[in-house]
Design a protein around this motif. Structure first.
Motif, PDB file in Angstrom:
ATOM      1  N   ASP A 166       0.837  -1.215   0.000  1.00  0.00           N
ATOM      2  CA  ASP A 166       0.000   0.000   0.000  1.00  0.00           C
ATOM      3  C   ASP A 166       0.864   1.254   0.000  1.00  0.00           C
ATOM      4  O   ASP A 166       0.402   2.340   0.365  1.00  0.00           O
ATOM      5  CB  ASP A 166      -0.928  -0.001   1.217  1.00  0.00           C
ATOM      6  CG  ASP A 166      -0.154   0.024   2.540  1.00  0.00           C
ATOM      7  OD1 ASP A 166       1.086  -0.201   2.513  1.00  0.00           O
ATOM      8  OD2 ASP A 166      -0.778   0.254   3.590  1.00  0.00           O
ATOM      9  N   LEU A 167       2.113   1.105  -0.427  1.00  0.00           N
ATOM     10  CA  LEU A 167       3.072   2.209  -0.358  1.00  0.00           C
ATOM     11  C   LEU A 167       2.785   3.273  -1.419  1.00  0.00           C
ATOM     12  O   LEU A 167       2.463   2.962  -2.552  1.00  0.00           O
ATOM     13  CB  LEU A 167       4.499   1.677  -0.541  1.00  0.00           C
ATOM     14  CG  LEU A 167       5.018   0.784   0.605  1.00  0.00           C
ATOM     15  CD1 LEU A 167       6.225  -0.018   0.142  1.00  0.00           C
ATOM     16  CD2 LEU A 167       5.383   1.638   1.814  1.00  0.00           C
ATOM     17  N   THR A 168       2.929   4.530  -1.021  1.00  0.00           N
ATOM     18  CA  THR A 168       2.869   5.637  -1.970  1.00  0.00           C
ATOM     19  C   THR A 168       4.280   5.893  -2.500  1.00  0.00           C
ATOM     20  O   THR A 168       5.256   5.294  -2.024  1.00  0.00           O
ATOM     21  CB  THR A 168       2.346   6.911  -1.295  1.00  0.00           C
ATOM     22  OG1 THR A 168       3.282   7.300  -0.279  1.00  0.00           O
ATOM     23  CG2 THR A 168       0.985   6.676  -0.657  1.00  0.00           C
ATOM     24  N   LEU A 188       7.466   4.796  -0.184  1.00  0.00           N
ATOM     25  CA  LEU A 188       8.442   3.844  -0.719  1.00  0.00           C
ATOM     26  C   LEU A 188       9.840   4.452  -0.691  1.00  0.00           C
ATOM     27  O   LEU A 188      10.812   3.791  -0.302  1.00  0.00           O
ATOM     28  CB  LEU A 188       8.069   3.447  -2.146  1.00  0.00           C
ATOM     29  CG  LEU A 188       9.024   2.453  -2.824  1.00  0.00           C
ATOM     30  CD1 LEU A 188       8.989   1.107  -2.109  1.00  0.00           C
ATOM     31  CD2 LEU A 188       8.671   2.271  -4.301  1.00  0.00           C
ATOM     32  N   ALA A 189       9.939   5.708  -1.105  1.00  0.00           N
ATOM     33  CA  ALA A 189      11.243   6.388  -1.090  1.00  0.00           C
ATOM     34  C   ALA A 189      11.792   6.456   0.327  1.00  0.00           C
ATOM     35  O   ALA A 189      12.982   6.205   0.565  1.00  0.00           O
ATOM     36  CB  ALA A 189      11.101   7.790  -1.681  1.00  0.00           C
ATOM     37  N   GLN A 190      10.937   6.791   1.295  1.00  0.00           N
ATOM     38  CA  GLN A 190      11.372   6.892   2.687  1.00  0.00           C
ATOM     39  C   GLN A 190      11.781   5.539   3.249  1.00  0.00           C
ATOM     40  O   GLN A 190      12.735   5.433   4.024  1.00  0.00           O
ATOM     41  CB  GLN A 190      10.255   7.505   3.531  1.00  0.00           C
ATOM     42  CG  GLN A 190       9.980   8.972   3.216  1.00  0.00           C
ATOM     43  CD  GLN A 190       8.760   9.505   3.923  1.00  0.00           C
ATOM     44  OE1 GLN A 190       7.880   8.740   4.359  1.00  0.00           O
ATOM     45  NE2 GLN A 190       8.662  10.823   4.040  1.00  0.00           N
ATOM     46  N   LEU A 191      11.058   4.496   2.847  1.00  0.00           N
ATOM     47  CA  LEU A 191      11.357   3.158   3.351  1.00  0.00           C
ATOM     48  C   LEU A 191      12.762   2.713   2.945  1.00  0.00           C
ATOM     49  O   LEU A 191      13.493   2.102   3.737  1.00  0.00           O
ATOM     50  CB  LEU A 191      10.323   2.174   2.803  1.00  0.00           C
ATOM     51  CG  LEU A 191      10.244   0.809   3.476  1.00  0.00           C
ATOM     52  CD1 LEU A 191       9.761   0.935   4.917  1.00  0.00           C
ATOM     53  CD2 LEU A 191       9.319  -0.112   2.697  1.00  0.00           C
ATOM     54  N   ASP A 194      18.211   5.202  -3.403  1.00  0.00           N
ATOM     55  CA  ASP A 194      17.257   6.183  -3.931  1.00  0.00           C
ATOM     56  C   ASP A 194      16.486   5.512  -5.057  1.00  0.00           C
ATOM     57  O   ASP A 194      16.912   5.508  -6.202  1.00  0.00           O
ATOM     58  CB  ASP A 194      18.000   7.429  -4.430  1.00  0.00           C
ATOM     59  CG  ASP A 194      17.044   8.495  -4.972  1.00  0.00           C
ATOM     60  OD1 ASP A 194      15.814   8.258  -4.957  1.00  0.00           O
ATOM     61  OD2 ASP A 194      17.520   9.556  -5.409  1.00  0.00           O
ATOM     62  N   ILE A 195      15.335   4.926  -4.720  1.00  0.00           N
ATOM     63  CA  ILE A 195      14.576   4.132  -5.681  1.00  0.00           C
ATOM     64  C   ILE A 195      14.050   4.975  -6.828  1.00  0.00           C
ATOM     65  O   ILE A 195      13.639   4.431  -7.864  1.00  0.00           O
ATOM     66  CB  ILE A 195      13.419   3.396  -4.963  1.00  0.00           C
ATOM     67  CG1 ILE A 195      12.856   2.248  -5.826  1.00  0.00           C
ATOM     68  CG2 ILE A 195      12.320   4.369  -4.576  1.00  0.00           C
ATOM     69  CD1 ILE A 195      13.807   1.124  -6.052  1.00  0.00           C
ATOM     70  N   ASP A 202       9.687  -6.292   7.383  1.00  0.00           N
ATOM     71  CA  ASP A 202       9.471  -5.519   8.621  1.00  0.00           C
ATOM     72  C   ASP A 202       8.248  -4.620   8.490  1.00  0.00           C
ATOM     73  O   ASP A 202       7.439  -4.494   9.429  1.00  0.00           O
ATOM     74  CB  ASP A 202      10.702  -4.645   8.921  1.00  0.00           C
ATOM     75  CG  ASP A 202      11.914  -5.451   9.321  1.00  0.00           C
ATOM     76  OD1 ASP A 202      11.747  -6.631   9.691  1.00  0.00           O
ATOM     77  OD2 ASP A 202      13.039  -4.907   9.249  1.00  0.00           O
ATOM     78  N   TYR A 203       8.103  -3.992   7.330  1.00  0.00           N
ATOM     79  CA  TYR A 203       6.981  -3.080   7.093  1.00  0.00           C
ATOM     80  C   TYR A 203       5.645  -3.829   7.155  1.00  0.00           C
ATOM     81  O   TYR A 203       4.686  -3.358   7.785  1.00  0.00           O
ATOM     82  CB  TYR A 203       7.145  -2.419   5.724  1.00  0.00           C
ATOM     83  CG  TYR A 203       5.990  -1.525   5.313  1.00  0.00           C
ATOM     84  CD1 TYR A 203       5.861  -0.242   5.822  1.00  0.00           C
ATOM     85  CD2 TYR A 203       5.017  -1.993   4.426  1.00  0.00           C
ATOM     86  CE1 TYR A 203       4.789   0.567   5.450  1.00  0.00           C
ATOM     87  CE2 TYR A 203       3.956  -1.191   4.053  1.00  0.00           C
ATOM     88  CZ  TYR A 203       3.845   0.085   4.569  1.00  0.00           C
ATOM     89  OH  TYR A 203       2.781   0.883   4.208  1.00  0.00           O
ATOM     90  N   ILE A 204       5.601  -5.004   6.519  1.00  0.00           N
ATOM     91  CA  ILE A 204       4.365  -5.798   6.525  1.00  0.00           C
ATOM     92  C   ILE A 204       3.975  -6.161   7.952  1.00  0.00           C
ATOM     93  O   ILE A 204       2.816  -6.015   8.361  1.00  0.00           O
ATOM     94  CB  ILE A 204       4.540  -7.076   5.681  1.00  0.00           C
ATOM     95  CG1 ILE A 204       4.729  -6.713   4.202  1.00  0.00           C
ATOM     96  CG2 ILE A 204       3.338  -8.009   5.840  1.00  0.00           C
ATOM     97  CD1 ILE A 204       5.192  -7.880   3.338  1.00  0.00           C
ATOM     98  N   GLU A 205       4.942  -6.638   8.724  1.00  0.00           N
ATOM     99  CA  GLU A 205       4.646  -7.033  10.100  1.00  0.00           C
ATOM    100  C   GLU A 205       4.184  -5.843  10.937  1.00  0.00           C
ATOM    101  O   GLU A 205       3.242  -5.954  11.732  1.00  0.00           O
ATOM    102  CB  GLU A 205       5.883  -7.676  10.735  1.00  0.00           C
ATOM    103  CG  GLU A 205       6.183  -9.070  10.178  1.00  0.00           C
ATOM    104  CD  GLU A 205       7.335  -9.730  10.902  1.00  0.00           C
ATOM    105  OE1 GLU A 205       8.238  -8.997  11.390  1.00  0.00           O
ATOM    106  OE2 GLU A 205       7.355 -10.980  10.982  1.00  0.00           O
ATOM    107  N   ALA A 206       4.846  -4.687  10.756  1.00  0.00           N
ATOM    108  CA  ALA A 206       4.483  -3.494  11.525  1.00  0.00           C
ATOM    109  C   ALA A 206       3.068  -3.023  11.174  1.00  0.00           C
ATOM    110  O   ALA A 206       2.273  -2.674  12.050  1.00  0.00           O
ATOM    111  CB  ALA A 206       5.492  -2.380  11.271  1.00  0.00           C
TER     112      ALA A 206
END
Length: 410
Positions: free
Chosen positions: A25-27, A31-34, A41-42, A79-83
């Motif tokens: 669900d990343l914007t 995504l850039a911040q992640l 730098d994606i 980690d993001y999914i679990e959080a």
């Protein structure tokens, strides 16, 4: 270049929900911040090899990144999914992600990084990929075992559907090839692939019209463009054979392969949308919105998409491939936190490409923030927009959208 295997990529694409250009669900910003903490730098140009969507940038990272970089990003995504799933009030991703699937993401990361992991020694098989859900390779196809379900380009299907419905596969193939030649003629002024690309697929004279650039950026892109030329040369010669052969019954499976080839050839020359075309459309929508003297006048016209009826659009917009490019761009730029007027413009753009919207797209819009930095809600027009989509494509209204409408209409 990472050693991420095709089965692992296939599994990851399905779990991360990468159909339609998304990643979870990343914007763009999140995504850039992640990845920022990983010194990646994606949104660097080098990650746009496959396209500018979030999913395509991640696919490019999997191709050109080191094993260590890919492993670190997979660990971060796990980690993001679990959080997110542990957060109070989180309603879930578009597809459920199980603990076993999260563990498998971590195992893939650990194997890439050369570190031992729980479950090390387990292999990723094709059977694993196909269960519990079909593996998603692109936005247009799913695969399970040796069977591929592919979505034929909308322009081609709308033209040959009448032949497929009656089992006339010979003419379905012939007409699909005619459509490819017709599109070449529309774009370049020449319908024979040998005249557009030459017999060795090395003529670059029409690259600007076909691909938006007169000269390939690098050798890999030059090879890709030349490959498209060879593909069209193949269609030309196959079509010549059909054109000079009496109509005979054609085995359905073989016919579908021929039609898929035509669909691919057509798709690869209709994906480019010039900046001028995009600006023309966006200016057209902005001018239309500004033409209404009051909000009431706008919403009366916005209801049921009436504002579209007297709009003169560039011919390119009639191609589903172009509409999909526009949809991806406008969805990624969607912002409901700026002003009521801007929210109106976002939804007007999406009504223009309503035929390409999916349930996931609507859910994505409903999940976007709507409050500005002062806490004021700047969303406007969503109810009329969803009612328009529901009327136009009732099968594409997700349960979340239905629930949202029920709440607003009560």
């Amino acid at each position: 270049m990472s050693k991420l295997s095709l089965p692992d990529k296939t599994f990851l694409e399905a779990v991360l929900g990468m159909s339609g250009g998304y990643v979870l669900d990343l914007t763009n910003t999140s995504l850039a911040q992640l990845f920022d903490g990983l010194a990646i730098d994606i949104y660097e140009d080098k990650y746009a090899e496959y396209g500018v969507s979030k999913a395509n940038r991640l696919r490019t990272l999997w191709k050109i990144g080191s094993d260590s970089e890919v492993a670190s990003t997979l660990g971060t995504l796990a980690d993001y999914i679990e959080a997110k799933q542990a957060a109070p009030g989180f309603s879930g991703f578009r597809e459920e992600i199980t603990d076993d699937q999260i563990a498998r993401i971590r195992r893939i990361a650990a194997e890439l990084d050369g570190a031992p992991s729980a479950g090390m020694g387990q292999t990723t098989s094709a059977d694993d990929v196909a269960d519990p859900r079909p593996a998603i390779f692109t936005t247009e196809a799913t695969v399970s075992k040796n069977k591929i379900q592919i979505e034929i380009h909308g322009d081609i299907y709308s033209h040959i559907g009448q032949y497929l419905a009656t089992g006339d596969y010979f003419h379905a193939v012939e007409e699909s090839y005619k459509l490819v030649r017709g599109k070449l003629r529309e774009i370049t002024g020449k319908e024979k692939a040998s005249d557009v690309f030459n017999n060795s697929a090395q003529n670059t004279a029409h690259y600007e019209a076909l691909f938006g650039k007169a000269t390939p950026t690098n050798d890999a892109e030059a090879d890709f463009f030349r490959g498209i030329g060879y593909l069209h040369l193949g269609v030309q010669h196959l079509r010549n054979e059909k054109a000079h052969t009496p109509a005979t019954p054609l085995e359905p499976n073989l016919a579908v392969h021929y039609i898929s080839l035509a669909s691919l050839a057509y798709d690869l020359i209709t994906q480019y949308v010039s900046e001028d075309t995009i600006k023309e459309l966006e200016d057209l929508i902005l001018t239309k919105r500004q033409s209404y003297r009051t909000a009431g006048a706008f919403y009366r016209d916005f209801e049921d998409g009436k504002w579209l009826q007297n709009l003169t659009l560039p011919a390119k917009v009639h191609s589903s491939a172009v509409r999909k490019v526009l949809k991806t761009k406008w969805l990624e730029e969607a912002d409901f936190t700026r002003s009521y007027d801007h929210s109106n413009i976002v939804l007007m753009r999406l009504e223009l490409v309503v035929d390409e919207l999916t349930e996931a797209d609507l859910d994505r819009l409903l999940d976007l923030p709507t409050k500005d930095s002062y806490g004021n809600d700047q969303s406007a027009g969503m109810q009329q927009f969803l009612e328009f989509v529901q009327k136009k494509h009732p099968d594409r209204i997700s349960q979340k959208a239905k629930d949202w409408l029920t709440k607003e209409q009560s």
